[in-house]
Motif scaffolding. Structure first.
Motif, PDB file in Angstrom:
ATOM      1  N   PRO A 113       0.796  -1.234   0.000  1.00 59.67           N
ATOM      2  CA  PRO A 113       0.000   0.000   0.000  1.00 59.67           C
ATOM      3  C   PRO A 113       0.827   1.282   0.000  1.00 59.67           C
ATOM      4  CG  PRO A 113      -0.859  -1.574   1.594  1.00 59.67           C
ATOM      5  CD  PRO A 113       0.449  -2.114   1.120  1.00 59.67           C
ATOM      6  N   GLU A 181      -0.652   4.421  -9.892  1.00 59.51           N
ATOM      7  CA  GLU A 181      -1.481   3.264 -10.231  1.00 59.51           C
ATOM      8  C   GLU A 181      -0.638   2.006 -10.122  1.00 59.51           C
ATOM      9  OE1 GLU A 181      -1.196   2.328 -14.957  1.00 59.51           O
ATOM     10  OE2 GLU A 181      -2.617   3.881 -14.390  1.00 59.51           O
ATOM     11  N   GLU A 202      -7.974  -3.488  -5.274  1.00 61.91           N
ATOM     12  CA  GLU A 202      -8.418  -2.549  -4.244  1.00 61.91           C
ATOM     13  C   GLU A 202      -7.623  -1.242  -4.297  1.00 61.91           C
ATOM     14  OE1 GLU A 202      -8.813  -2.289   0.658  1.00 61.91           O
ATOM     15  OE2 GLU A 202      -8.280  -4.179  -0.315  1.00 61.91           O
ATOM     16  N   LEU A 203      -6.308  -1.350  -4.463  1.00 65.99           N
ATOM     17  CA  LEU A 203      -5.465  -0.150  -4.532  1.00 65.99           C
ATOM     18  C   LEU A 203      -5.797   0.679  -5.770  1.00 65.99           C
ATOM     19  CD1 LEU A 203      -2.092  -1.782  -3.457  1.00 65.99           C
ATOM     20  CD2 LEU A 203      -3.318  -0.009  -2.170  1.00 65.99           C
ATOM     21  N   ASN A 204      -5.996   0.021  -6.901  1.00 60.76           N
ATOM     22  CA  ASN A 204      -6.331   0.745  -8.131  1.00 60.76           C
ATOM     23  C   ASN A 204      -7.700   1.406  -8.039  1.00 60.76           C
ATOM     24  OD1 ASN A 204      -4.096   0.559  -9.881  1.00 60.76           O
ATOM     25  ND2 ASN A 204      -4.605  -1.554 -10.398  1.00 60.76           N
ATOM     26  N   LEU A 205      -8.662   0.715  -7.454  1.00 58.59           N
ATOM     27  CA  LEU A 205     -10.004   1.285  -7.342  1.00 58.59           C
ATOM     28  C   LEU A 205     -10.009   2.547  -6.480  1.00 58.59           C
ATOM     29  CD1 LEU A 205     -12.199  -1.935  -7.046  1.00 58.59           C
ATOM     30  CD2 LEU A 205     -12.117  -0.327  -8.957  1.00 58.59           C
ATOM     31  N   LYS A 206      -9.173   2.580  -5.464  1.00 61.86           N
ATOM     32  CA  LYS A 206      -9.057   3.792  -4.642  1.00 61.86           C
ATOM     33  C   LYS A 206      -8.489   4.945  -5.462  1.00 61.86           C
ATOM     34  CE  LYS A 206      -8.535   1.514  -0.145  1.00 61.86           C
ATOM     35  NZ  LYS A 206      -7.615   1.194   0.987  1.00 61.86           N
ATOM     36  N   GLU A 207      -7.498   4.620  -6.316  1.00 65.93           N
ATOM     37  CA  GLU A 207      -6.927   5.648  -7.187  1.00 65.93           C
ATOM     38  C   GLU A 207      -7.958   6.127  -8.212  1.00 65.93           C
ATOM     39  OE1 GLU A 207      -3.851   7.049  -7.077  1.00 65.93           O
ATOM     40  OE2 GLU A 207      -3.386   5.915  -5.271  1.00 65.93           O
ATOM     41  N   GLU A 209     -11.192   6.188  -7.842  1.00 67.19           N
ATOM     42  CA  GLU A 209     -12.186   6.995  -7.148  1.00 67.19           C
ATOM     43  C   GLU A 209     -11.673   8.411  -6.902  1.00 67.19           C
ATOM     44  OE1 GLU A 209     -14.980   6.786  -3.117  1.00 67.19           O
ATOM     45  OE2 GLU A 209     -13.484   5.236  -3.516  1.00 67.19           O
ATOM     46  N   ARG A 210     -10.410   8.518  -6.529  1.00 61.61           N
ATOM     47  CA  ARG A 210      -9.824   9.843  -6.289  1.00 61.61           C
ATOM     48  C   ARG A 210      -9.722  10.655  -7.584  1.00 61.61           C
ATOM     49  NH1 ARG A 210      -6.702   7.452  -1.857  1.00 61.61           N
ATOM     50  NH2 ARG A 210      -5.160   6.568  -3.303  1.00 61.61           N
TER      51      ARG A 210
END
Length: 381
Positions: A113, A181, A202-207, A209-210
């Motif tokens: 992360p 990313e 999960e990490l990409n989806l947070k990026e 969304e931002r």
């Protein structure tokens, strides 16, 4: 193995008629007589898959779906292979990674992360990007491929990223490019490393969304499949649309003015863009719109297209090499000057095959270009 039986049921494998059509069309089986999709299904059905778990050939399957095109009862063989691999690697069994496992280790490192990356150094003054935009360009692993392969091949993978942004700029789009990313996780998913895949997703989806992007564009067929099917569709993310760059170009073809190219080409359908996503016409329609670009199809094309010979940076051996040489020979025999691909890995694998000095070198000596490079170089103005 009870879990292997579970995979058989989940993927319709118990419906197998043992007709052998899967093995008859399998590219690996054509050059490795010990590899047989029918036999691997039978191993699971009749013996519980115990020997299959430890069989090194488990990792040779290309998951290209060519067998599924022929199966009369719709056995989901590629998903079955993915499921059995998940069991196998958890028990300590593994294939033979190419390039010393370096690329697989990079993917695993990206699950951290707090990882900070230098992913945007390729952006130059000739292209325009934005911190936030309705359109996001998903670069994928191109920056890593540039570091890993550019020194060995007459080819810069990062040029695919640059030319994708050039195409978007021509359409008056200044895409966002994420500085942190991660790999989409395609290879980890198909190797059965589902926990690691989920971390990347999960990490990409947070990026995402931002970024507040509504459309994600990628130049990689594997990224397109993964983002469309394993992110957006599987999770029901209706607020995001994913497009391969060939789709966007084809949809907006009237907004392009092209220079005459005087070029004979043939086209390699990437497995993920073609059989997995059913995108066959978009790249062809776009290239046919370029004046002087003459498309000569290989005998094996569209649904019958042959894979580039290896996937997931795994088990790239003699069979893979023979598949690649046969495919390059088929491409050259069309009379084309250039073989166009729409997936960076296809070009990398073919270029690797061309590095040899054997008697087949003249038969496989054909120029290789990515779809984005072909289109961007043809834009007039």
């Amino acid at each position: 193995m009870e879990m292997a039986v579970t995979e058989l049921k989940k993927n319709k494998a118990l419906l197998c008629l043992e007709c052998g059509k899967c093995t008859a069309v399998c590219p690996i089986s054509a050059y490795d007589r010990e590899f047989s999709p029918r036999r691997m299904l039978a191993e699971g059905i009749f013996y519980g898959g115990g020997d299959l778990i430890s069989d090194k050939r488990l990792w040779s399957c290309l998951t290209c779906l060519l067998c599924s095109e022929r199966c009369p009862v719709d056995v989901r063989y590629s998903e079955y292979m993915k499921g059995v691999r998940e069991i196998a690697q958890k028990q300590g069994n593994w294939g033979e990674p190419s390039h010393g496992s370096a690329l697989l280790h990079i993917m695993e490192m990206m699950t951290a992360p707090k990882l900070n990356q230098n992913r945007t150094g390729w952006i130059n003054g000739n292209i325009k990007t934005a911190e936030k935009s309705d359109v996001l360009f998903f670069t994928g692993c191109l920056p890593y491929y540039e570091d890993f392969f550019a020194k060995d091949f007459d080819f810069h993978p990062i040029s695919i990223a640059v030319d994708t942004v050039r195409i978007l700029n021509h359409l008056k789009i200044k895409p966002a490019v994420l500085p942190n990313e991660r790999c989409c996780g395609h290879d980890l998913y198909w190797l059965g490393k589902i926990d690691e895949f989920n971390k990347l997703r999960e990490l990409n989806l947070k990026e995402f969304e931002r970024s507040e992007a509504k459309t994600i564009v990628t130049a990689c067929a594997e990224c397109a499949y993964t983002l469309k099917e394993l992110y957006v569709k599987k999770l029901g993310l209706n607020s995001i649309e994913v497009k391969h760059i060939s789709e966007l170009v084809a949809e907006n073809i009237d907004r392009f003015k092209f220079k005459d190219q005087n070029l004979k080409i043939t086209y390699q359908d990437p497995c993920r863009l073609g059989r997995h996503l059913n995108i066959y016409d978009s790249p062809r329609d776009a290239m046919k719109a370029v004046p002087g670009m003459d498309l000569n199809e290989m005998p094996h094309n569209k649904r019958g297209s042959i894979c580039c010979g290896t996937t997931n940076w795994m088990n790239c051996g003699a069979s893979s090499s023979r598949i690649q040489k046969a495919r390059l020979t088929e491409a050259k025999n069309t009379g084309a000057d250039t073989l166009v691909t729409a997936c960076p890995k296809c070009q990398i694998h073919f270029r690797c095959s061309q590095c040899g000095k054997g008697k087949d070198k003249e038969k496989t000596d054909i120029k290789l270009k990515d779809f984005t490079n072909i289109i961007a170089s043809a834009i007039d103005g």
